[in-house]
Each structure stands twice: as structure tokens, then as C-alpha cells.
Design a protein around this motif. Structure first.
Motif, PDB file in Angstrom:
ATOM      1  N   GLU A   1      39.678  11.510-103.471  1.00 26.88           N
ATOM      2  CA  GLU A   1      39.168  12.014-104.737  1.00 26.88           C
ATOM      3  C   GLU A   1      40.235  11.848-105.807  1.00 26.88           C
ATOM      4  OE1 GLU A   1      35.930  15.538-103.797  1.00 26.88           O
ATOM      5  OE2 GLU A   1      37.847  16.084-104.691  1.00 26.88           O
ATOM      6  N   LEU A   2      39.817  11.294-106.915  1.00 25.25           N
ATOM      7  CA  LEU A   2      40.614  11.299-108.131  1.00 25.25           C
ATOM      8  C   LEU A   2      40.024  12.363-109.042  1.00 25.25           C
ATOM      9  CD1 LEU A   2      41.120   7.520-109.009  1.00 25.25           C
ATOM     10  CD2 LEU A   2      42.927   9.234-108.702  1.00 25.25           C
ATOM     11  N   VAL A   3      40.867  13.237-109.569  1.00 23.39           N
ATOM     12  CA  VAL A   3      40.412  14.257-110.509  1.00 23.39           C
ATOM     13  C   VAL A   3      41.144  14.022-111.828  1.00 23.39           C
ATOM     14  CG1 VAL A   3      40.230  16.719-110.999  1.00 23.39           C
ATOM     15  CG2 VAL A   3      39.994  15.900-108.641  1.00 23.39           C
ATOM     16  N   PHE A   4      40.364  13.840-112.880  1.00 25.19           N
ATOM     17  CA  PHE A   4      40.890  13.600-114.222  1.00 25.19           C
ATOM     18  C   PHE A   4      40.642  14.856-115.060  1.00 25.19           C
ATOM     19  CE2 PHE A   4      39.618   9.569-112.413  1.00 25.19           C
ATOM     20  CZ  PHE A   4      40.647   8.704-112.752  1.00 25.19           C
ATOM     21  N   ALA A   5      41.666  15.406-115.668  1.00 24.72           N
ATOM     22  CA  ALA A   5      41.539  16.626-116.473  1.00 24.72           C
ATOM     23  C   ALA A   5      41.037  16.266-117.875  1.00 24.72           C
ATOM     24  CB  ALA A   5      42.872  17.356-116.532  1.00 24.72           C
ATOM     25  N   ALA A   6      39.776  15.885-117.949  1.00 30.16           N
ATOM     26  CA  ALA A   6      39.175  15.406-119.197  1.00 30.16           C
ATOM     27  C   ALA A   6      39.064  16.512-120.241  1.00 30.16           C
ATOM     28  CB  ALA A   6      37.804  14.807-118.918  1.00 30.16           C
ATOM     29  N   GLY A   7      38.667  17.703-119.828  1.00 34.79           N
ATOM     30  CA  GLY A   7      38.523  18.806-120.780  1.00 34.79           C
ATOM     31  C   GLY A   7      39.832  19.145-121.465  1.00 34.79           C
ATOM     32  N   ASP A   8      40.918  19.175-120.701  1.00 32.94           N
ATOM     33  CA  ASP A   8      42.239  19.447-121.277  1.00 32.94           C
ATOM     34  C   ASP A   8      42.636  18.347-122.259  1.00 32.94           C
ATOM     35  OD1 ASP A   8      42.349  21.720-119.708  1.00 32.94           O
ATOM     36  OD2 ASP A   8      43.704  20.837-118.221  1.00 32.94           O
ATOM     37  N   TYR A   9      42.290  17.104-121.919  1.00 35.94           N
ATOM     38  CA  TYR A   9      42.579  15.972-122.810  1.00 35.94           C
ATOM     39  C   TYR A   9      41.860  16.154-124.152  1.00 35.94           C
ATOM     40  CZ  TYR A   9      41.819  11.262-124.711  1.00 35.94           C
ATOM     41  OH  TYR A   9      41.710  10.171-125.538  1.00 35.94           O
ATOM     42  N   PHE A  10      40.572  16.473-124.122  1.00 37.47           N
ATOM     43  CA  PHE A  10      39.833  16.646-125.368  1.00 37.47           C
ATOM     44  C   PHE A  10      40.345  17.857-126.145  1.00 37.47           C
ATOM     45  CE2 PHE A  10      36.613  14.074-122.995  1.00 37.47           C
ATOM     46  CZ  PHE A  10      36.726  12.949-123.793  1.00 37.47           C
ATOM     47  N   ASP A  11      40.744  18.914-125.450  1.00 37.48           N
ATOM     48  CA  ASP A  11      41.363  20.061-126.131  1.00 37.48           C
ATOM     49  C   ASP A  11      42.625  19.636-126.870  1.00 37.48           C
ATOM     50  OD1 ASP A  11      39.439  21.873-125.275  1.00 37.48           O
ATOM     51  OD2 ASP A  11      40.680  22.687-123.644  1.00 37.48           O
ATOM     52  N   ALA A  12      43.469  18.858-126.207  1.00 38.85           N
ATOM     53  CA  ALA A  12      44.734  18.423-126.807  1.00 38.85           C
ATOM     54  C   ALA A  12      44.504  17.556-128.047  1.00 38.85           C
ATOM     55  CB  ALA A  12      45.568  17.663-125.777  1.00 38.85           C
ATOM     56  N   LEU A  13      43.390  16.839-128.078  1.00 36.27           N
ATOM     57  CA  LEU A  13      43.046  16.028-129.255  1.00 36.27           C
ATOM     58  C   LEU A  13      42.485  16.870-130.393  1.00 36.27           C
ATOM     59  CD1 LEU A  13      41.325  12.871-127.701  1.00 36.27           C
ATOM     60  CD2 LEU A  13      43.642  13.062-128.632  1.00 36.27           C
ATOM     61  N   GLY A  14      42.150  18.121-130.102  1.00 36.01           N
ATOM     62  CA  GLY A  14      41.578  18.988-131.127  1.00 36.01           C
ATOM     63  C   GLY A  14      40.100  18.747-131.373  1.00 36.01           C
ATOM     64  N   ILE A  15      39.432  18.150-130.407  1.00 32.46           N
ATOM     65  CA  ILE A  15      37.999  17.891-130.545  1.00 32.46           C
ATOM     66  C   ILE A  15      37.236  19.181-130.238  1.00 32.46           C
ATOM     67  CG2 ILE A  15      36.033  16.587-129.615  1.00 32.46           C
ATOM     68  CD1 ILE A  15      38.003  14.287-129.094  1.00 32.46           C
ATOM     69  N   ALA A  16      36.460  19.647-131.203  1.00 31.66           N
ATOM     70  CA  ALA A  16      35.705  20.893-131.042  1.00 31.66           C
ATOM     71  C   ALA A  16      34.476  20.625-130.181  1.00 31.66           C
ATOM     72  CB  ALA A  16      35.303  21.447-132.399  1.00 31.66           C
ATOM     73  N   LEU A  17      34.454  21.240-129.016  1.00 30.10           N
ATOM     74  CA  LEU A  17      33.326  21.100-128.095  1.00 30.10           C
ATOM     75  C   LEU A  17      32.818  22.485-127.720  1.00 30.10           C
ATOM     76  CD1 LEU A  17      34.859  18.370-125.764  1.00 30.10           C
ATOM     77  CD2 LEU A  17      33.078  18.032-127.495  1.00 30.10           C
ATOM     78  N   ALA A  18      31.523  22.606-127.518  1.00 33.04           N
ATOM     79  CA  ALA A  18      30.931  23.879-127.102  1.00 33.04           C
ATOM     80  C   ALA A  18      31.487  24.267-125.736  1.00 33.04           C
ATOM     81  CB  ALA A  18      29.412  23.753-127.044  1.00 33.04           C
ATOM     82  N   GLU A  19      31.602  25.566-125.518  1.00 32.05           N
ATOM     83  CA  GLU A  19      32.074  26.082-124.220  1.00 32.05           C
ATOM     84  C   GLU A  19      30.885  26.625-123.447  1.00 32.05           C
ATOM     85  OE1 GLU A  19      34.975  25.827-122.824  1.00 32.05           O
ATOM     86  OE2 GLU A  19      36.069  25.034-124.529  1.00 32.05           O
ATOM     87  N   PRO A  20      30.771  26.378-122.178  1.00 29.85           N
ATOM     88  CA  PRO A  20      31.683  25.508-121.439  1.00 29.85           C
ATOM     89  C   PRO A  20      31.446  24.045-121.804  1.00 29.85           C
ATOM     90  CG  PRO A  20      29.898  26.191-120.007  1.00 29.85           C
ATOM     91  CD  PRO A  20      29.701  26.911-121.320  1.00 29.85           C
ATOM     92  N   LYS A  21      32.522  23.269-121.715  1.00 27.79           N
ATOM     93  CA  LYS A  21      32.423  21.843-122.017  1.00 27.79           C
ATOM     94  C   LYS A  21      31.469  21.158-121.033  1.00 27.79           C
ATOM     95  CE  LYS A  21      37.147  21.570-123.602  1.00 27.79           C
ATOM     96  NZ  LYS A  21      37.389  23.007-123.402  1.00 27.79           N
ATOM     97  N   PHE A  22      30.806  20.131-121.509  1.00 22.10           N
ATOM     98  CA  PHE A  22      29.953  19.348-120.623  1.00 22.10           C
ATOM     99  C   PHE A  22      30.785  18.724-119.508  1.00 22.10           C
ATOM    100  CE2 PHE A  22      27.669  15.407-119.486  1.00 22.10           C
ATOM    101  CZ  PHE A  22      26.519  15.991-118.993  1.00 22.10           C
ATOM    102  N   LEU A  23      31.959  18.188-119.846  1.00 22.01           N
ATOM    103  CA  LEU A  23      32.880  17.635-118.857  1.00 22.01           C
ATOM    104  C   LEU A  23      34.207  18.378-118.918  1.00 22.01           C
ATOM    105  CD1 LEU A  23      32.371  13.784-119.326  1.00 22.01           C
ATOM    106  CD2 LEU A  23      31.470  15.228-117.500  1.00 22.01           C
ATOM    107  N   GLY A  24      34.565  18.996-117.817  1.00 23.01           N
ATOM    108  CA  GLY A  24      35.890  19.603-117.686  1.00 23.01           C
ATOM    109  C   GLY A  24      36.740  18.639-116.882  1.00 23.01           C
TER     110      GLY A  24
END
Length: 122
Positions: free
Chosen positions: A68-91
Motif C-alpha cells: 500500500e502506498l498512502v499519499f497525504a493528499a488532504g494535508d497537501y491541499f491544506d498546506a496550499l491554502g485551498i479551502a475545502l469543505a470538512e471532511p475533505k472528499f480526499l484525505g
């Protein structure tokens, strides 16, 4: 050098919503055992090119099996400052795949806040 000597696992993440490599994504590789247990193999963070600085698995450590590869996509989008509804569609994006032979496996991730795709690359 034959393919068995080049056996390695690499990845690459592209942010399709921004049209550029996804830098700064935490990536974890685990081996999945017969009973479903996870054993940590490697941790890395993607560089400015969206790649890990070294293969996640190579040489004598490279083994066939389920991973399994796990990519921390939600943290990446947070770091970019992209406003996404919680919970994020992809974490975390979790990719479970099999390695059946000793050769180069490249598992890229094409990522956006609302979808992803992957394939076995070269």
C-alpha cells in the motif's frame, strides 16, 4: 544491468488541478501480510518535481507481494491554502497493488481535490 538488478519502486505525484508536480506530499509504503497486517517499508516526501528523492524500495529490500502506498493528499491541499469543505472528499489516498516480479515498478498518482487516478508506469 538486467531488469532484476534494476528492481525498484518509484512514484510521482502530479496535481492536475494546478497543472504542476505536487511537492511536499508525505508518502508511506507498507507491505501487506497474509493476515492483512501492515509492515512499514518506507516514508518519504515528494520533492519539487513531485517525486521522492530515492526509490521507496530497491535492491535486496525489493520483494514481491502486496503493498500500500498512502499519499497525504488532504494535508497537501491544506498546506496550499485551498479551502475545502470538512471532511475533505480526499484525505489520504490509499493505493493497494501487487508486485509480482523483480523489475521497475513506477506507480504515479494524478491528483486533484476531488479525484485521482493511477496506473503502472515505466
Amino acid at each position: 544491468m538486467d531488469e532484476a538488478e534494476q528492481a525498484r519502486l518509484t512514484t510521482h505525484v502530479l496535481d492536475t488541478s494546478l497543472g504542476r508536480p505536487a511537492a511536499g506530499i508525505a508518502v508511506t509504503l507498507s507491505r501487506i501480510g497474509a493476515a492483512g497486517e501492515r509492515s512499514l517499508v518506507a516514508k518519504a516526501v515528494t520533492n519539487a518535481d513531485g517525486r521522492c528523492d530515492a526509490p521507496l524500495m530497491a535492491g535486496p529490500a525489493f520483494e514481491t507481494g502486496i503493498y500500500e502506498l498512502v499519499f497525504a493528499a488532504g494535508d497537501y491541499f491544506d498546506a496550499l491554502g485551498i479551502a475545502l469543505a470538512e471532511p475533505k472528499f480526499l484525505g489520504d489516498v490509499v493505493l493497494r497493488f501487487g508486485i509480482s516480479e523483480r523489475r521497475h515498478y513506477h506507480v504515479p498518482l494524478l491528483l486533484s481535490p476531488f479525484g485521482y487516478s493511477t496506473y503502472r508506469g515505466s
